[in-house]
Design a protein around this motif. Structure first.
Motif, PDB file in Angstrom:
ATOM      1  N   PRO A  35       0.923  -1.108   0.031  1.00 27.79           N
ATOM      2  CA  PRO A  35       0.127  -0.050   0.055  1.00 27.79           C
ATOM      3  C   PRO A  35       0.976   1.146   0.257  1.00 27.79           C
ATOM      4  N   PRO A  36       0.446   2.277  -0.106  1.00 25.69           N
ATOM      5  CA  PRO A  36       0.935   3.767  -0.143  1.00 25.69           C
ATOM      6  C   PRO A  36       1.834   3.673   1.255  1.00 25.69           C
ATOM      7  N   GLY A  37       3.287   4.188   1.326  1.00 22.94           N
ATOM      8  CA  GLY A  37       4.105   4.216   2.167  1.00 22.94           C
ATOM      9  C   GLY A  37       4.413   2.550   2.668  1.00 22.94           C
ATOM     10  N   GLY A  38       3.972   1.470   2.214  1.00 25.69           N
ATOM     11  CA  GLY A  38       4.316   0.176   2.582  1.00 25.69           C
ATOM     12  C   GLY A  38       5.714  -0.164   2.128  1.00 25.69           C
ATOM     13  N   GLY A  39       6.246  -1.118   3.019  1.00 22.55           N
ATOM     14  CA  GLY A  39       7.478  -1.717   2.712  1.00 22.55           C
ATOM     15  C   GLY A  39       8.246  -1.783   4.056  1.00 22.55           C
ATOM     16  N   PRO A  40       9.192  -2.671   4.082  1.00 25.14           N
ATOM     17  CA  PRO A  40       9.897  -3.078   5.043  1.00 25.14           C
ATOM     18  C   PRO A  40      10.935  -2.304   5.651  1.00 25.14           C
ATOM     19  N   PRO A  41      11.277  -2.225   7.052  1.00 27.75           N
ATOM     20  CA  PRO A  41      12.413  -1.196   7.449  1.00 27.75           C
ATOM     21  C   PRO A  41      13.661  -1.759   6.974  1.00 27.75           C
ATOM     22  N   PRO A  42      14.747  -1.009   7.257  1.00 30.15           N
ATOM     23  CA  PRO A  42      16.102  -1.613   6.712  1.00 30.15           C
ATOM     24  C   PRO A  42      16.434  -2.846   7.560  1.00 30.15           C
ATOM     25  N   HIS A  43      16.904  -3.764   6.320  1.00 34.61           N
ATOM     26  CA  HIS A  43      17.092  -5.136   6.938  1.00 34.61           C
ATOM     27  C   HIS A  43      18.269  -5.684   5.907  1.00 34.61           C
ATOM     28  N   ARG A  44      18.776  -7.071   6.200  1.00 33.85           N
ATOM     29  CA  ARG A  44      19.828  -7.610   5.406  1.00 33.85           C
ATOM     30  C   ARG A  44      19.750  -9.054   5.510  1.00 33.85           C
ATOM     31  N   HIS A  45      20.074  -9.893   4.442  1.00 35.50           N
ATOM     32  CA  HIS A  45      19.995 -11.276   4.377  1.00 35.50           C
ATOM     33  C   HIS A  45      21.509 -11.592   4.253  1.00 35.50           C
ATOM     34  N   GLN A  46      21.818 -12.651   5.216  1.00 35.67           N
ATOM     35  CA  GLN A  46      23.157 -13.055   5.234  1.00 35.67           C
ATOM     36  C   GLN A  46      23.665 -13.912   4.132  1.00 35.67           C
ATOM     37  N   ASN A  47      22.594 -14.560   3.650  1.00 34.10           N
ATOM     38  CA  ASN A  47      23.189 -15.505   2.570  1.00 34.10           C
ATOM     39  C   ASN A  47      22.464 -15.182   1.026  1.00 34.10           C
ATOM     40  N   GLU A  48      21.410 -14.645   1.237  1.00 28.74           N
ATOM     41  CA  GLU A  48      20.737 -14.249  -0.089  1.00 28.74           C
ATOM     42  C   GLU A  48      20.910 -12.989  -0.826  1.00 28.74           C
ATOM     43  N   ASP A  49      21.042 -13.067  -2.098  1.00 24.48           N
ATOM     44  CA  ASP A  49      20.966 -11.766  -2.926  1.00 24.48           C
ATOM     45  C   ASP A  49      19.431 -11.672  -3.145  1.00 24.48           C
ATOM     46  N   GLU A  50      19.269 -10.446  -3.060  1.00 27.16           N
ATOM     47  CA  GLU A  50      17.665  -9.939  -3.481  1.00 27.16           C
ATOM     48  C   GLU A  50      17.709  -9.093  -5.097  1.00 27.16           C
ATOM     49  N   THR A  51      16.801  -9.760  -5.629  1.00 21.82           N
ATOM     50  CA  THR A  51      16.457  -8.824  -7.118  1.00 21.82           C
ATOM     51  C   THR A  51      15.248  -8.333  -6.748  1.00 21.82           C
ATOM     52  N   PHE A  52      14.794  -7.225  -7.123  1.00 19.39           N
ATOM     53  CA  PHE A  52      13.540  -6.417  -7.153  1.00 19.39           C
ATOM     54  C   PHE A  52      13.296  -6.127  -8.492  1.00 19.39           C
ATOM     55  N   TYR A  53      12.162  -6.472  -8.991  1.00 22.63           N
ATOM     56  CA  TYR A  53      11.572  -6.142 -10.455  1.00 22.63           C
ATOM     57  C   TYR A  53      10.357  -5.211 -10.273  1.00 22.63           C
ATOM     58  N   VAL A  54      10.480  -4.154 -10.300  1.00 19.44           N
ATOM     59  CA  VAL A  54       8.881  -3.454 -10.079  1.00 19.44           C
ATOM     60  C   VAL A  54       7.777  -3.679 -11.285  1.00 19.44           C
ATOM     61  N   VAL A  55       6.725  -4.341 -10.845  1.00 21.74           N
ATOM     62  CA  VAL A  55       5.646  -4.523 -11.801  1.00 21.74           C
ATOM     63  C   VAL A  55       4.673  -3.517 -12.087  1.00 21.74           C
ATOM     64  N   GLU A  56       4.349  -2.722 -11.009  1.00 22.14           N
ATOM     65  CA  GLU A  56       3.502  -1.623 -10.944  1.00 22.14           C
ATOM     66  C   GLU A  56       3.785  -0.480  -9.852  1.00 22.14           C
ATOM     67  N   GLY A  57       3.423   0.638 -10.179  1.00 23.98           N
ATOM     68  CA  GLY A  57       3.807   1.640  -9.188  1.00 23.98           C
ATOM     69  C   GLY A  57       5.168   2.152  -9.291  1.00 23.98           C
ATOM     70  N   ASP A  58       5.537   2.826  -8.045  1.00 29.02           N
ATOM     71  CA  ASP A  58       6.974   3.398  -7.936  1.00 29.02           C
ATOM     72  C   ASP A  58       7.378   3.219  -6.481  1.00 29.02           C
ATOM     73  N   TYR A  59       8.714   2.851  -6.427  1.00 28.72           N
ATOM     74  CA  TYR A  59       9.373   2.458  -5.128  1.00 28.72           C
ATOM     75  C   TYR A  59      10.460   3.266  -4.724  1.00 28.72           C
ATOM     76  N   GLU A  60      10.664   3.782  -3.708  1.00 26.30           N
ATOM     77  CA  GLU A  60      11.847   4.376  -3.031  1.00 26.30           C
ATOM     78  C   GLU A  60      12.821   3.395  -2.594  1.00 26.30           C
ATOM     79  N   PHE A  61      13.839   3.120  -3.125  1.00 26.43           N
ATOM     80  CA  PHE A  61      14.645   1.697  -2.498  1.00 26.43           C
ATOM     81  C   PHE A  61      15.939   2.595  -1.829  1.00 26.43           C
ATOM     82  N   LEU A  62      16.665   1.903  -0.748  1.00 26.65           N
ATOM     83  CA  LEU A  62      17.717   2.425  -0.010  1.00 26.65           C
ATOM     84  C   LEU A  62      18.586   1.121   0.103  1.00 26.65           C
TER      85      LEU A  62
END
Length: 96
Positions: A35-62
């Motif tokens: 939803p608007p403003g949704g998304g997780p707080p800062p986090h990390r994964h020790q063993n996994e890479d993350e790939t993000f592909y936006v399907v719809e809408g806009d995201y601010e990534f850090l």
């Protein structure tokens, strides 16, 4: 594609499309609806890479304190051990 399993993570709906078992442990594929403003707080994964592909809408990534705005058809890869955070940047829901 039909979800194998659906669940909520911090208010965002997550649909599991492909499991680690289905790929011999090499990856999993999730579709997340934020939803608007949704998304997780800062986090990390020790063993996994993350790939993000936006399907719809806009995201601010850090990623490691570097900000990026992602729109549909844009991909971002964050390697293991990298801190990531993101939120929906639009006034409507988004999915990645």
């Amino acid at each position: 594609m039909t979800a194998i399993k659906s669940f909520l993570v911090l208010g965002d709906q997550v649909d599991m499309l492909v499991t680690h078992k289905m790929t011999g442990g090499s990856s999993a594929t999730l579709l997340e609806f934020s939803p608007p403003g949704g998304g997780p707080p800062p986090h990390r994964h020790q063993n996994e890479d993350e790939t993000f592909y936006v399907v719809e809408g806009d995201y601010e990534f850090l990623v490691m304190a570097i900000g990026s705005r992602l729109r549909p058809a844009i991909r971002l890869i964050a390697g293991a051990e990298r801190f990531t955070a993101f939120e929906t940047a639009a006034q409507r829901s988004a999915e990645y």
